[in-house]
Design an enzyme around this catalytic site. Sequence first.
Site, PDB file in Angstrom:
ATOM      1  N   LEU A 233       0.867  -1.192   0.000  1.00 51.37           N
ATOM      2  CA  LEU A 233       0.000   0.000   0.000  1.00 51.37           C
ATOM      3  C   LEU A 233       0.900   1.238   0.000  1.00 51.37           C
ATOM      4  O   LEU A 233       1.006   1.971   0.995  1.00 51.37           O
ATOM      5  CB  LEU A 233      -0.920  -0.039   1.217  1.00 51.37           C
ATOM      6  CG  LEU A 233      -2.046  -1.073   1.134  1.00 51.37           C
ATOM      7  CD1 LEU A 233      -2.950  -0.983   2.356  1.00 51.37           C
ATOM      8  CD2 LEU A 233      -2.846  -0.905  -0.140  1.00 51.37           C
ATOM      9  N   HIS A 234       1.526   1.487  -1.141  1.00 51.43           N
ATOM     10  CA  HIS A 234       2.510   2.558  -1.248  1.00 51.43           C
ATOM     11  C   HIS A 234       1.915   3.930  -0.867  1.00 51.43           C
ATOM     12  O   HIS A 234       2.310   4.550   0.102  1.00 51.43           O
ATOM     13  CB  HIS A 234       3.030   2.651  -2.692  1.00 51.43           C
ATOM     14  CG  HIS A 234       3.690   1.416  -3.208  1.00 51.43           C
ATOM     15  ND1 HIS A 234       4.866   0.904  -2.689  1.00 51.43           N
ATOM     16  CD2 HIS A 234       3.345   0.582  -4.217  1.00 51.43           C
ATOM     17  CE1 HIS A 234       5.214  -0.182  -3.362  1.00 51.43           C
ATOM     18  NE2 HIS A 234       4.308  -0.398  -4.285  1.00 51.43           N
TER      19      HIS A 234
END
Length: 326
Positions: A233-234
């Site tokens: 989940l950048h």
Amino acid sequence: MTSVIIDCDPGLDDAIAILLAIKHLNVVGITTVSGNESIEKVTTNALKVLELGGATHIPVVRGSDRPLKRDPVYAPHFHGESGMGGADLPAPTKVPLEGHAVEFIIEVGMSASDLVLISIGPLTNIATALRKEPRLRERVKLISMMGGSVTNGNVTPAAEFNVYHDAEAADIVFRAKIPIFMAGLNLTGQVLVGQKEIGVIRTINNGAAQVVADLLNFYVTASERLGARGASLHDPCAVMAVIEPDMIEFESMHVVVETSGDHTYGMTVCDRRAGALGRRKDERSNSVWDEIDDQLSRPKQANVEVGVSIDRERFFFFLVETLQRY
Ligand code: RIB
Ligand code: CA
């Protein structure tokens, strides 16, 4: 109340980052930039996400359609041809605000007293705004960015996608002397999601959560097909750094962007040597390096707060709790 602009290239993780941000921050605008997909696609996707989140009062402003110097490099293999793989969202009923994202960033930055920029795509718009209006350097309170890495790259062994897409722009931003929180791959790789997490989100009975589960399913499948252990989940990490900064441990480092290396173009060169760590802009260092005249090897003063660890459980609980509010 702090004004926030999210500069993005939706993008699956951008979409989740936007849904997270609009429930917790005073988002005054979404600016779009060529990155994961073309400017047309990412702008349409930004409109769709705001519609999904019931936040069509927030303007979307279309930005740069190409990097400062190189040609665009898109990422359909991760995000799908539309940029929103896995979700079939209806066409947006709203249109982007007239004008360019760069002018919007300048206008808000020069009128607000405390603008925070959350950058979750290439830095083309922000770099161009800084070039056109240098006084933004004193007006922007913080840039929280997803980009770069202390360790490995993703688009090349050395470079992370957002920085690689426009390293010249990233170089301008890192040299601007604006406080930066950097959520690089070394951090975002600690927030991996897989089918177990998708299953938890699937239990949340609202449209936004179901779309997030669809997006993540596409993202996890694509990531695992390319050898990853799940989907990072950048972009939500750069948002979380603004909402709950104590969820992340930061280190002060000097970071510079490589803009010429054949093999290292787009690399964020992060200096973790003793003399650099903790040496902030305004502190006289008393490190051992002060006795060394060798200017080449002497660490420069830190210019970035680099995220090095994140409370993964707390992060995921916060995301689920936010999605339950839709
Ligand atoms: O490297 C990850 C970054 O590239 C994220 O912002 C993702 O959305 C892509 O833009
Ligand atoms: Ca992005």
